[in-house]
Design an enzyme around this catalytic site. Sequence first.
Site, PDB file in Angstrom:
ATOM      1  N   GLY A 187       0.803  -1.228   0.000  1.00 40.75           N
ATOM      2  CA  GLY A 187       0.000   0.000   0.000  1.00 40.75           C
ATOM      3  C   GLY A 187       0.831   1.272   0.000  1.00 40.75           C
ATOM      4  N   LYS A 205       4.373  19.690  -5.589  1.00 36.67           N
ATOM      5  CA  LYS A 205       4.694  20.223  -4.261  1.00 36.67           C
ATOM      6  C   LYS A 205       5.802  21.271  -4.354  1.00 36.67           C
ATOM      7  CE  LYS A 205       3.455  15.826  -2.055  1.00 36.67           C
ATOM      8  NZ  LYS A 205       4.015  14.521  -1.666  1.00 36.67           N
TER       9      LYS A 205
END
Length: 428
Positions: A187, A205
């Site tokens: 994950g 970002k």
Amino acid sequence: MKKVGVAILGLGVVGSGTYKILTEHREFYKKTHNIDVTVENVLELRKERALELGINESAIASSMAEICSNPDVDIVIEVMGGVEPAKSFVLAALNAGKSVVTSNKELFCKYSHELEKAAKKNNCGLFYEASCVGGVPVIRALLDNLQGNKILSMMGIINGTTNYILTKMSDCGASYEEVLKEAQKLGYAEADPTADVEGYDAAYKLSILSSLSFHTKIPYTEIYREGITGVSALDISYGKKLGYTIKLLAIGKNGTNGIEVRVHPAFIKSEHPLASVSDSYNAVFVTGDSVQDVMLYGRGAGALPTGSAIVGDVIYCATHPNHSYSTFKNTEKADAATKFVTNFESAYYLRLAVKDKAGVLAKVSAILSKNGINVAQIIQPNEKIDGAVPLIIVTHLTRENSVNKAVADINANDSIAKVETVIRVVSD
Ligand code: HSE
């Protein structure tokens, strides 16, 4: 006690984490900030997610319009991700007079000019701490605490997925493909990992962080971007022998020749503070003219760390009625006066595959010398790969264009050698 009603758009990992923090800490915020924050609405297609969290069916909105017309909602938290429908929903919330808190880096990076315009027009707050580096409070640090500085540079590990992959490749000597598969199973990486592994997430970002740092709009399209898919375990192991650690770095510099913004894999000295930022952790290393070096470290993703940033914004919004906006002209494109440096200066690691015969080194050196490249180290490991010999060259500081030209010159003469890898080396 001030009542503060919020609506959460999206109950995925971050939305659920945010809901948990807000509900579990409700009494705490009453005591610490004299505010009673309640989740008045959620917008989530998968109703069972809301019910599993214990949200009352009556709070599950059937449309954005319902949230916009709910007078008990003061702040809309957007944690859906992606551009649409998030953008339309955020604009609808602002135009309905609701302040917005978002974790959406792609949306904020690409459309902050539009969102900010709507926020100003409606006298609403627009907060985005969670959009960059998850729980690490870097936006507020840049917006407030570091305002006394001219920010000279920033260098960060601002994507956890790629940091996890590079750390595991480095620790186990495994290939990119093997580690990616394991990361997907655990994950840490998405089924479609493109945004992370190709450096888009980090570039979004960096666009936000460098605009704040350098007080001018830095569109993500101005950022040089290279992902980690070409990084090999072999180069990581040669790098280690040279005292380097591999990282996907986001770098912003504001120098006399202009602004330099780039995202790419880089070798940094293993004793550099960023080298020890491992696994899915993130860190941002900011250098200001007065404060000098500041490093912020922590979890860049995850339900509670990102939820922490969102709830921090909710509390800030609720307790600071006069909203403030960008410290620069927030337009779609960069200001005409902003100069971007693309032929940037760096040291370089080159791995060549060469024929093991007399004169090869002299020919390679001649090409480097012709392009003004000064060699700092040269190593020929005593091994053969696919019948060729590896030759590792580390340069002193040189320019990107010089290295590109030298690589093209070497590769043009196939009797000499082939450049297999070019990795920038952060030498400071
Ligand atoms: N996918 C990001 C990361 C987290 O791996 O850091 C959210 O931006």
